[in-house]
Design a protein around this motif. Sequence first.
Motif, PDB file in Angstrom:
ATOM      1  N   PHE A   1       5.792  -1.796 -14.334  1.00 10.56           N
ATOM      2  CA  PHE A   1       4.928  -2.456 -13.006  1.00 10.56           C
ATOM      3  C   PHE A   1       5.566  -3.732 -12.643  1.00 10.56           C
ATOM      4  O   PHE A   1       6.236  -2.727 -11.262  1.00 10.56           O
ATOM      5  N   LYS A   2       5.507  -4.191 -13.477  1.00  7.07           N
ATOM      6  CA  LYS A   2       6.538  -5.411 -12.786  1.00  7.07           C
ATOM      7  C   LYS A   2       8.137  -4.783 -11.881  1.00  7.07           C
ATOM      8  O   LYS A   2       7.702  -5.230 -10.897  1.00  7.07           O
ATOM      9  N   ASN A   3       8.273  -4.266 -12.574  1.00  5.05           N
ATOM     10  CA  ASN A   3      10.140  -4.112 -11.898  1.00  5.05           C
ATOM     11  C   ASN A   3       9.755  -2.705 -11.025  1.00  5.05           C
ATOM     12  O   ASN A   3      11.167  -3.054  -9.599  1.00  5.05           O
ATOM     13  N   TYR A   4       9.674  -2.169 -11.286  1.00  6.13           N
ATOM     14  CA  TYR A   4       9.202  -0.812 -10.928  1.00  6.13           C
ATOM     15  C   TYR A   4       8.656  -1.291  -9.524  1.00  6.13           C
ATOM     16  O   TYR A   4       9.570  -0.932  -8.481  1.00  6.13           O
ATOM     17  N   THR A   5       7.482  -2.430  -9.453  1.00  6.61           N
ATOM     18  CA  THR A   5       7.505  -2.666  -7.894  1.00  6.61           C
ATOM     19  C   THR A   5       8.252  -2.907  -6.969  1.00  6.61           C
ATOM     20  O   THR A   5       8.369  -3.132  -5.632  1.00  6.61           O
ATOM     21  N   ARG A   6       8.698  -3.988  -7.987  1.00  4.06           N
ATOM     22  CA  ARG A   6      10.104  -4.959  -7.141  1.00  4.06           C
ATOM     23  C   ARG A   6      10.961  -3.859  -6.535  1.00  4.06           C
ATOM     24  O   ARG A   6      11.089  -3.905  -5.268  1.00  4.06           O
ATOM     25  N   LYS A   7      11.254  -3.212  -6.725  1.00  4.43           N
ATOM     26  CA  LYS A   7      12.441  -2.277  -6.765  1.00  4.43           C
ATOM     27  C   LYS A   7      11.973  -1.637  -5.680  1.00  4.43           C
ATOM     28  O   LYS A   7      12.183  -1.159  -4.210  1.00  4.43           O
ATOM     29  N   GLN A   8      10.649  -0.629  -5.540  1.00  4.75           N
ATOM     30  CA  GLN A   8       9.796   0.080  -5.099  1.00  4.75           C
ATOM     31  C   GLN A   8      10.026  -0.348  -3.788  1.00  4.75           C
ATOM     32  O   GLN A   8       9.598   0.308  -2.479  1.00  4.75           O
TER      33      GLN A   8
ATOM     34  N   THR B   1       1.025  12.964  14.798  1.00  5.27           N
ATOM     35  CA  THR B   1       1.338  12.633  13.641  1.00  5.27           C
ATOM     36  C   THR B   1       2.084  11.961  13.280  1.00  5.27           C
ATOM     37  O   THR B   1       3.004  11.810  11.862  1.00  5.27           O
ATOM     38  N   GLY B   2       3.086  11.255  14.310  1.00  8.79           N
ATOM     39  CA  GLY B   2       4.236  10.581  14.336  1.00  8.79           C
ATOM     40  C   GLY B   2       3.998   8.338  13.576  1.00  8.79           C
ATOM     41  O   GLY B   2       2.668   8.907  13.854  1.00  8.79           O
ATOM     42  N   PRO B   3       4.383   7.970  13.983  1.00 10.65           N
ATOM     43  CA  PRO B   3       4.124   6.611  14.205  1.00 10.65           C
ATOM     44  C   PRO B   3       3.280   5.901  15.159  1.00 10.65           C
ATOM     45  O   PRO B   3       3.601   6.066  16.190  1.00 10.65           O
ATOM     46  N   VAL B   4       1.830   5.463  14.808  1.00 13.12           N
ATOM     47  CA  VAL B   4       1.334   4.808  15.955  1.00 13.12           C
ATOM     48  C   VAL B   4       2.194   3.605  16.208  1.00 13.12           C
ATOM     49  O   VAL B   4       1.366   3.466  17.934  1.00 13.12           O
ATOM     50  N   ASP B   5       2.640   2.871  15.701  1.00  9.89           N
ATOM     51  CA  ASP B   5       3.321   2.023  16.719  1.00  9.89           C
ATOM     52  C   ASP B   5       4.683   2.414  17.601  1.00  9.89           C
ATOM     53  O   ASP B   5       4.433   1.736  19.219  1.00  9.89           O
ATOM     54  N   ALA B   6       4.978   3.460  17.238  1.00 10.14           N
ATOM     55  CA  ALA B   6       6.040   3.625  18.936  1.00 10.14           C
ATOM     56  C   ALA B   6       5.350   4.306  19.797  1.00 10.14           C
ATOM     57  O   ALA B   6       5.886   4.762  20.643  1.00 10.14           O
ATOM     58  N   PHE B   7       4.101   4.746  19.647  1.00  9.30           N
ATOM     59  CA  PHE B   7       3.567   5.700  20.524  1.00  9.30           C
ATOM     60  C   PHE B   7       2.951   4.446  21.647  1.00  9.30           C
ATOM     61  O   PHE B   7       3.321   4.944  23.052  1.00  9.30           O
ATOM     62  N   PHE B   8       2.905   3.798  21.119  1.00 10.94           N
ATOM     63  CA  PHE B   8       2.865   2.532  22.049  1.00 10.94           C
ATOM     64  C   PHE B   8       4.042   1.540  22.442  1.00 10.94           C
ATOM     65  O   PHE B   8       3.871   0.115  22.208  1.00 10.94           O
ATOM     66  N   ASP B   9       4.751   2.197  21.670  1.00 12.19           N
ATOM     67  CA  ASP B   9       6.076   1.326  22.599  1.00 12.19           C
ATOM     68  C   ASP B   9       6.208   0.279  21.395  1.00 12.19           C
ATOM     69  O   ASP B   9       6.370  -1.191  22.204  1.00 12.19           O
ATOM     70  N   TYR B  10       5.968  -0.289  20.380  1.00 10.59           N
ATOM     71  CA  TYR B  10       5.738  -1.192  19.689  1.00 10.59           C
ATOM     72  C   TYR B  10       5.386  -2.791  20.350  1.00 10.59           C
ATOM     73  O   TYR B  10       6.046  -3.400  20.365  1.00 10.59           O
ATOM     74  N   LYS B  11       4.024  -2.114  21.102  1.00 13.40           N
ATOM     75  CA  LYS B  11       4.059  -3.436  21.778  1.00 13.40           C
ATOM     76  C   LYS B  11       3.078  -4.671  21.105  1.00 13.40           C
ATOM     77  O   LYS B  11       3.247  -5.961  21.325  1.00 13.40           O
ATOM     78  N   TYR B  12       2.543  -4.678  19.584  1.00 16.64           N
ATOM     79  CA  TYR B  12       2.356  -5.444  19.048  1.00 16.64           C
ATOM     80  C   TYR B  12       3.645  -5.513  18.001  1.00 16.64           C
ATOM     81  O   TYR B  12       3.046  -6.377  16.780  1.00 16.64           O
ATOM     82  N   GLY B  13       4.814  -5.146  18.254  1.00 15.17           N
ATOM     83  CA  GLY B  13       5.720  -4.869  17.136  1.00 15.17           C
ATOM     84  C   GLY B  13       5.917  -4.040  15.692  1.00 15.17           C
ATOM     85  O   GLY B  13       4.720  -3.256  15.940  1.00 15.17           O
ATOM     86  N   TYR B  14       6.586  -4.090  15.336  1.00 15.38           N
ATOM     87  CA  TYR B  14       6.628  -2.872  14.044  1.00 15.38           C
ATOM     88  C   TYR B  14       5.966  -3.338  13.045  1.00 15.38           C
ATOM     89  O   TYR B  14       5.736  -4.089  12.552  1.00 15.38           O
ATOM     90  N   LEU B  15       5.051  -1.913  12.891  1.00 13.67           N
ATOM     91  CA  LEU B  15       4.895  -1.925  11.553  1.00 13.67           C
ATOM     92  C   LEU B  15       5.528  -0.948  10.503  1.00 13.67           C
ATOM     93  O   LEU B  15       6.091  -0.551  10.647  1.00 13.67           O
ATOM     94  N   PRO B  16       5.271  -2.775   9.542  1.00 15.11           N
ATOM     95  CA  PRO B  16       6.528  -2.407   8.066  1.00 15.11           C
ATOM     96  C   PRO B  16       6.541  -0.675   7.487  1.00 15.11           C
ATOM     97  O   PRO B  16       5.065  -1.082   6.859  1.00 15.11           O
ATOM     98  N   TYR B  17       7.537   0.243   7.096  1.00 11.44           N
ATOM     99  CA  TYR B  17       7.729   1.311   6.015  1.00 11.44           C
ATOM    100  C   TYR B  17       8.485   0.772   5.066  1.00 11.44           C
ATOM    101  O   TYR B  17       9.661  -0.123   5.124  1.00 11.44           O
ATOM    102  N   ARG B  18       8.944   0.987   3.727  1.00 13.60           N
ATOM    103  CA  ARG B  18       9.339   1.302   2.665  1.00 13.60           C
ATOM    104  C   ARG B  18       9.823   2.954   2.721  1.00 13.60           C
ATOM    105  O   ARG B  18       8.502   3.514   2.594  1.00 13.60           O
TER     106      ARG B  18
END
Length: 368
Positions: free
Chosen positions: A151-158, A233-250
């Motif tokens: 898990f340790k290295n897999y999590t770090r890569k993922q 069904t798109g990114p909720v932050d994009a719908f609101f023009d990133y008013k509070y900043g970007y939500l992070p995704y991997r």
Amino acid sequence: MKTVDILIVGAGITGITAASILAREKNKTVLIVEKRHHIGGNCYDCFNEDGILIHLYGPHIFHTQHKDVWDYLSQFTDWLDYVHHVKAFVDGKYISFPININTFEQLFEKSFTKDDVLAYLEREKIDLPEIKNAEDMVISRMGNTIYNKFFKNYTRKQWGVDAKDLAPEITERIPIRFDRDDRFFTDPYQGMPEKGYTELFKAMLDHEKIQVITGKDYRDIKDQVNFDKIIYTGPVDAFFDYKYGYLPYRGINFSFKTYDQENRLPMAVVNCPNDHSYTRITEFKHMTFQKHPKTTLCYEYPSDVQAGRNNPVPSYPILNNSSIKKYKKYLNLSHKKKDTIFIGRLGKFQYLNMDICVKHVMDRLIFD
């Protein structure tokens, strides 16, 4: 000016299920608008130049405990009787995964019983006063040896960060099995759509009340459409023009390579926690049962999603205290949009399996 009852943003499994239910069960006219040039979202599959069926965004295996979900989708497809098995390549060996009795025997090269596994875990697990992060969640259940090897290295890569910097929910659902069941999923209903996901989705969208537009941002055409409600069904932050900043995704960068041999891996998916820069390899023919003299492998290289650019495609929400706090602000905004339903992985900023995406739509729309 086009007039429909419902405008759906996104033609992934959530949006497609919503369109199918609204048209067939609710007698609603629907327009789906998809930014990508294909339907299916991350479940999209296609034949490559060698004629091998691949999943363009990595392996998707359908499994569910919900009979109503299975029955609904079964109206549109027959199923291949595929049961998913995964190995982890650890210490130069293919090791059974998730953790079960076979895992211990293969890893330590000696016999184990259920009692032996229980005794091992009791010796190795770390007693912690509080589970603060994803690393704590694993070591408190399995100890450091299992954590370090699997898990340790897999999590770090993922995820691009240490498990100590991730919410405990990330590793909370990792199972430990005290038997020899090495199925990756234990749900009673599992399999692969007989002709692939794209054909399944085409069948779901084959209705006179459903129209689909691909390769367009909904913002570019919504002023040309009269509608009563939006299902987003798109990114909720994009719908609101990133008013509070970007939500992070991997996200994942996918590399495909075709080999001049029938098969190359012992099963469909091999995790690589410690070797190589990729996290896992997929050989699709094991899960599609396709007969072909060649085989294609998919190598996955996780990376951060560039904020607001969908590059690579956002796949996994990065859940930590900061992102959860930010999402709650967007959630409060979404509650004020009475004409819009936010649903799906991106709309809810959650990691959701395919069946849960379908289930959420069924529960929300059929009984609404």
